[in-house]
Design a protein around this motif. Sequence first.
Motif, PDB file in Angstrom:
ATOM      1  N   ILE A 174      17.153 -21.081 -43.050  1.00 11.83           N
ATOM      2  CA  ILE A 174      15.732 -21.267 -43.353  1.00 11.83           C
ATOM      3  C   ILE A 174      15.005 -19.938 -43.175  1.00 11.83           C
ATOM      4  O   ILE A 174      15.318 -19.169 -42.263  1.00 11.83           O
ATOM      5  CB  ILE A 174      15.110 -22.342 -42.427  1.00 11.83           C
ATOM      6  CG1 ILE A 174      15.563 -23.746 -42.848  1.00 11.83           C
ATOM      7  CG2 ILE A 174      13.594 -22.266 -42.429  1.00 11.83           C
ATOM      8  CD1 ILE A 174      14.965 -24.853 -42.016  1.00 11.83           C
ATOM      9  N   ILE A 175      14.052 -19.686 -44.061  1.00 10.30           N
ATOM     10  CA  ILE A 175      13.141 -18.553 -43.886  1.00 10.30           C
ATOM     11  C   ILE A 175      11.743 -19.134 -43.678  1.00 10.30           C
ATOM     12  O   ILE A 175      11.186 -19.762 -44.581  1.00 10.30           O
ATOM     13  CB  ILE A 175      13.162 -17.601 -45.097  1.00 10.30           C
ATOM     14  CG1 ILE A 175      14.581 -17.069 -45.327  1.00 10.30           C
ATOM     15  CG2 ILE A 175      12.192 -16.440 -44.877  1.00 10.30           C
ATOM     16  CD1 ILE A 175      14.718 -16.201 -46.580  1.00 10.30           C
ATOM     17  N   LEU A 176      11.208 -18.961 -42.480  1.00 10.01           N
ATOM     18  CA  LEU A 176       9.893 -19.505 -42.137  1.00 10.01           C
ATOM     19  C   LEU A 176       8.866 -18.382 -42.164  1.00 10.01           C
ATOM     20  O   LEU A 176       8.975 -17.421 -41.392  1.00 10.01           O
ATOM     21  CB  LEU A 176       9.918 -20.130 -40.741  1.00 10.01           C
ATOM     22  CG  LEU A 176      10.566 -21.501 -40.588  1.00 10.01           C
ATOM     23  CD1 LEU A 176      10.632 -21.880 -39.117  1.00 10.01           C
ATOM     24  CD2 LEU A 176       9.786 -22.553 -41.360  1.00 10.01           C
ATOM     25  N   TYR A 177       7.898 -18.518 -43.041  1.00 10.56           N
ATOM     26  CA  TYR A 177       6.857 -17.498 -43.126  1.00 10.56           C
ATOM     27  C   TYR A 177       5.782 -17.768 -42.088  1.00 10.56           C
ATOM     28  O   TYR A 177       5.255 -18.866 -41.998  1.00 10.56           O
ATOM     29  CB  TYR A 177       6.269 -17.446 -44.537  1.00 10.56           C
ATOM     30  CG  TYR A 177       7.104 -16.590 -45.466  1.00 10.56           C
ATOM     31  CD1 TYR A 177       6.767 -15.268 -45.705  1.00 10.56           C
ATOM     32  CD2 TYR A 177       8.269 -17.095 -46.047  1.00 10.56           C
ATOM     33  CE1 TYR A 177       7.551 -14.460 -46.520  1.00 10.56           C
ATOM     34  CE2 TYR A 177       9.058 -16.304 -46.860  1.00 10.56           C
ATOM     35  CZ  TYR A 177       8.694 -14.987 -47.092  1.00 10.56           C
ATOM     36  OH  TYR A 177       9.479 -14.185 -47.882  1.00 10.56           O
ATOM     37  N   THR A 178       5.513 -16.731 -41.291  1.00 11.12           N
ATOM     38  CA  THR A 178       4.490 -16.851 -40.255  1.00 11.12           C
ATOM     39  C   THR A 178       3.122 -16.951 -40.910  1.00 11.12           C
ATOM     40  O   THR A 178       2.952 -16.638 -42.091  1.00 11.12           O
ATOM     41  CB  THR A 178       4.526 -15.638 -39.317  1.00 11.12           C
ATOM     42  OG1 THR A 178       4.210 -14.456 -40.075  1.00 11.12           O
ATOM     43  CG2 THR A 178       5.905 -15.480 -38.695  1.00 11.12           C
ATOM     44  N   SER A 179       2.136 -17.324 -40.115  1.00 11.37           N
ATOM     45  CA  SER A 179       0.802 -17.580 -40.660  1.00 11.37           C
ATOM     46  C   SER A 179       0.074 -16.313 -41.071  1.00 11.37           C
ATOM     47  O   SER A 179      -0.984 -16.379 -41.685  1.00 11.37           O
ATOM     48  CB  SER A 179      -0.046 -18.347 -39.635  1.00 11.37           C
ATOM     49  OG  SER A 179      -0.094 -17.637 -38.414  1.00 11.37           O
ATOM     50  N   GLY A 180       0.598 -15.161 -40.699  1.00  8.00           N
ATOM     51  CA  GLY A 180       0.008 -13.910 -41.170  1.00  8.00           C
ATOM     52  C   GLY A 180      -1.287 -13.550 -40.486  1.00  8.00           C
ATOM     53  O   GLY A 180      -2.222 -13.064 -41.113  1.00  8.00           O
ATOM     54  N   THR A 181      -1.364 -13.780 -39.160  1.00  8.24           N
ATOM     55  CA  THR A 181      -2.604 -13.488 -38.436  1.00  8.24           C
ATOM     56  C   THR A 181      -2.884 -12.000 -38.347  1.00  8.24           C
ATOM     57  O   THR A 181      -4.008 -11.586 -38.128  1.00  8.24           O
ATOM     58  CB  THR A 181      -2.531 -14.072 -37.011  1.00  8.24           C
ATOM     59  OG1 THR A 181      -1.373 -13.530 -36.353  1.00  8.24           O
ATOM     60  CG2 THR A 181      -2.409 -15.573 -37.050  1.00  8.24           C
ATOM     61  N   THR A 182      -1.853 -11.175 -38.504  1.00 11.54           N
ATOM     62  CA  THR A 182      -2.056  -9.733 -38.388  1.00 11.54           C
ATOM     63  C   THR A 182      -1.676  -9.009 -39.674  1.00 11.54           C
ATOM     64  O   THR A 182      -1.256  -7.863 -39.657  1.00 11.54           O
ATOM     65  CB  THR A 182      -1.224  -9.177 -37.216  1.00 11.54           C
ATOM     66  OG1 THR A 182       0.152  -9.505 -37.444  1.00 11.54           O
ATOM     67  CG2 THR A 182      -1.667  -9.750 -35.896  1.00 11.54           C
ATOM     68  N   GLY A 183      -1.788  -9.669 -40.807  1.00 14.11           N
ATOM     69  CA  GLY A 183      -1.432  -9.053 -42.073  1.00 14.11           C
ATOM     70  C   GLY A 183      -0.716 -10.049 -42.952  1.00 14.11           C
ATOM     71  O   GLY A 183      -0.889 -11.253 -42.827  1.00 14.11           O
ATOM     72  N   LYS A 184       0.101  -9.555 -43.884  1.00 15.02           N
ATOM     73  CA  LYS A 184       0.850 -10.425 -44.782  1.00 15.02           C
ATOM     74  C   LYS A 184       1.853 -11.261 -43.993  1.00 15.02           C
ATOM     75  O   LYS A 184       2.431 -10.797 -43.014  1.00 15.02           O
ATOM     76  CB  LYS A 184       1.582  -9.590 -45.831  1.00 15.02           C
ATOM     77  CG  LYS A 184       0.670  -8.947 -46.868  1.00 15.02           C
ATOM     78  CD  LYS A 184       0.069  -9.990 -47.790  1.00 15.02           C
ATOM     79  CE  LYS A 184      -0.723  -9.345 -48.920  1.00 15.02           C
ATOM     80  NZ  LYS A 184      -1.348 -10.365 -49.795  1.00 15.02           N
ATOM     81  N   LYS A 186       5.165 -12.882 -42.626  1.00 16.31           N
ATOM     82  CA  LYS A 186       6.520 -12.357 -42.494  1.00 16.31           C
ATOM     83  C   LYS A 186       7.498 -13.528 -42.486  1.00 16.31           C
ATOM     84  O   LYS A 186       7.245 -14.547 -41.856  1.00 16.31           O
ATOM     85  CB  LYS A 186       6.665 -11.550 -41.204  1.00 16.31           C
ATOM     86  CG  LYS A 186       5.719 -10.370 -41.096  1.00 16.31           C
ATOM     87  CD  LYS A 186       6.009  -9.513 -39.885  1.00 16.31           C
ATOM     88  CE  LYS A 186       5.685 -10.203 -38.577  1.00 16.31           C
ATOM     89  NZ  LYS A 186       4.251 -10.320 -38.339  1.00 16.31           N
ATOM     90  N   GLY A 187       8.630 -13.361 -43.171  1.00 19.23           N
ATOM     91  CA  GLY A 187       9.614 -14.432 -43.262  1.00 19.23           C
ATOM     92  C   GLY A 187      10.660 -14.324 -42.159  1.00 19.23           C
ATOM     93  O   GLY A 187      11.556 -13.475 -42.218  1.00 19.23           O
ATOM     94  N   ALA A 188      10.567 -15.209 -41.158  1.00 23.54           N
ATOM     95  CA  ALA A 188      11.541 -15.220 -40.065  1.00 23.54           C
ATOM     96  C   ALA A 188      12.818 -15.907 -40.540  1.00 23.54           C
ATOM     97  O   ALA A 188      12.791 -17.071 -40.939  1.00 23.54           O
ATOM     98  CB  ALA A 188      10.971 -15.936 -38.850  1.00 23.54           C
ATOM     99  N   MET A 189      13.927 -15.178 -40.493  1.00 23.51           N
ATOM    100  CA  MET A 189      15.205 -15.716 -40.964  1.00 23.51           C
ATOM    101  C   MET A 189      15.924 -16.437 -39.822  1.00 23.51           C
ATOM    102  O   MET A 189      16.334 -15.808 -38.843  1.00 23.51           O
ATOM    103  CB  MET A 189      16.086 -14.596 -41.515  1.00 23.51           C
ATOM    104  CG  MET A 189      15.509 -13.888 -42.725  1.00 23.51           C
ATOM    105  SD  MET A 189      16.648 -12.640 -43.419  1.00 23.51           S
ATOM    106  CE  MET A 189      16.609 -11.391 -42.107  1.00 23.51           C
TER     107      MET A 189
END
Length: 519
Positions: A174-184, A186-189
């Motif tokens: 799974i690649i979980l994209y963070t909510s992007g509180t500090t920018g674009k 990021k996809g956590a693998m």
Amino acid sequence: MNLTSQLHKIALENGEKNAYYFMDQACTYAKLDEQVTRFASGLSSLGIKEGDHIALLLGNSPHFVISLYGALKLGAKVIPINPIYTPEEIGYILRDGDVKAVIMLEQLLPLAEKMHHLLTDIKHYIVCETGQTSGLPALGDKSVFPKLKSFSELVSNGDVTFVDADVTPDDVAIILYTSGTTGKPKGAMLTHRNLYSNASDVADYLQINERDTVITTLPMFHVFCLTVALNAPLISGATILIDPKFSPKEIFRLAEKYKPTVFAGVPTMYNFLYQYPEGNPGVFQSMRLCISGGASLPVALLENFEKKFNVVISEGYGLSEASPVTCFNPLDRPRKPGSIGTSIIHVENRVVNELGEEVAVGEVGELVVKGPNVMKGYYKMPEETSACLKENWLYTGDLAKRDEEGYFYIVDRKKDMIIVGGYNVYPREVEEVFYDHPDIVEAAVLGVPDQNTGEKVLAYIVPKTENLTEAHLLTYCKEKLAKYKIPSSIEFLEELPKNTTGKILRRALKKKVLENQEA
């Protein structure tokens, strides 16, 4: 062992046990396993193969469960996305995630029409029919039609003898994209090992087993639900009650009808349940455990909720990059209000200084984590990966402290800390004071630039009554807080901005303040 092989094992051993209820309709483990296998076969028939990236634009439903486990069975990498994101937010993740196929709600077909010509790498839009529309809408751009596939047809036409892909524990699942509180974002693998170990360890730590019935109302696309209220119960042979959307009324109905034993929620959910006037506390008598995560649970709310409903809330901690759970308050020892508990099985937590050295008991530092649950890295972001993964330790960005018995306490987000005239102010500490006030429903505290002190403290309050005044609360704060911690101003709101999991968004409030200052 991985998630899909364990699901198949349970289906062989106890196939007639109900895996889930959805809209009061039951599905057994045997039926679920069959649907997962058929869907994996259906994906394969479309040319989707091991290693391909598949996005899920789905809410809480059997479609999500079947899609997730079916894609993992095929060996594809799954990217869950919040279906109410804006087209721009969704488009960014689909492009950055190199998505080949999207599994989506039929209500999102206009989005496919709008975006498909911009996302040429996406070969298939698999539509989950919900019966809310009559067939496919009359799309203006007919070129999207060849890419549309029916979810139900893929399942019904799939081969029940389809064999799992030969994935390794270290393959990305799974690649979980963070909510992007500090920018674009990021996809956590997260690997198959990450997901399975965390689900298994959480189940062991919280004693989740085949006798449990778990309310699954947190968003399935969010990692908290994914591990604690979906994967952990299903690999343990428990039954989940799939709730499409959280509402206090529905939670009380489910509790009365199905006698659930476990509820997982974020602090705002507990607040809504506590405040709900029609809620009968007696229907929670079957509940052996309530779980809180996603944000800090105010101690006053925890104590009030437990007293009213006669239940125990175990607060824990996690983050997407750790699959997510690292700590929970244990069931076999005293629970400590305000603490996130102790390290779960196979996971180590430490509090360190800026040099990475462990600090003394009671001192504040950054929480770091190590274990089989820690992500492989951020997708296509080697520099960001190196910044937070150091010698197998994950640097969380959260400030914490540890007591002499190994219980951890989150002080605040490192980036949320306010520095007033050189003194550190932790928003959570001030928020706890407000939550102790009987006439306050919710509170959020943040810092903004100030030319005299560097930063100043602002507070946003949702009051229970119209009689509450700023002057009264400032006097109240003076009795509870050091002078530099007292808010310079307090604003009253009807509600606080929240994300889809119910987490209060301090950054949205801060953005509003800064925009007003510039104007």
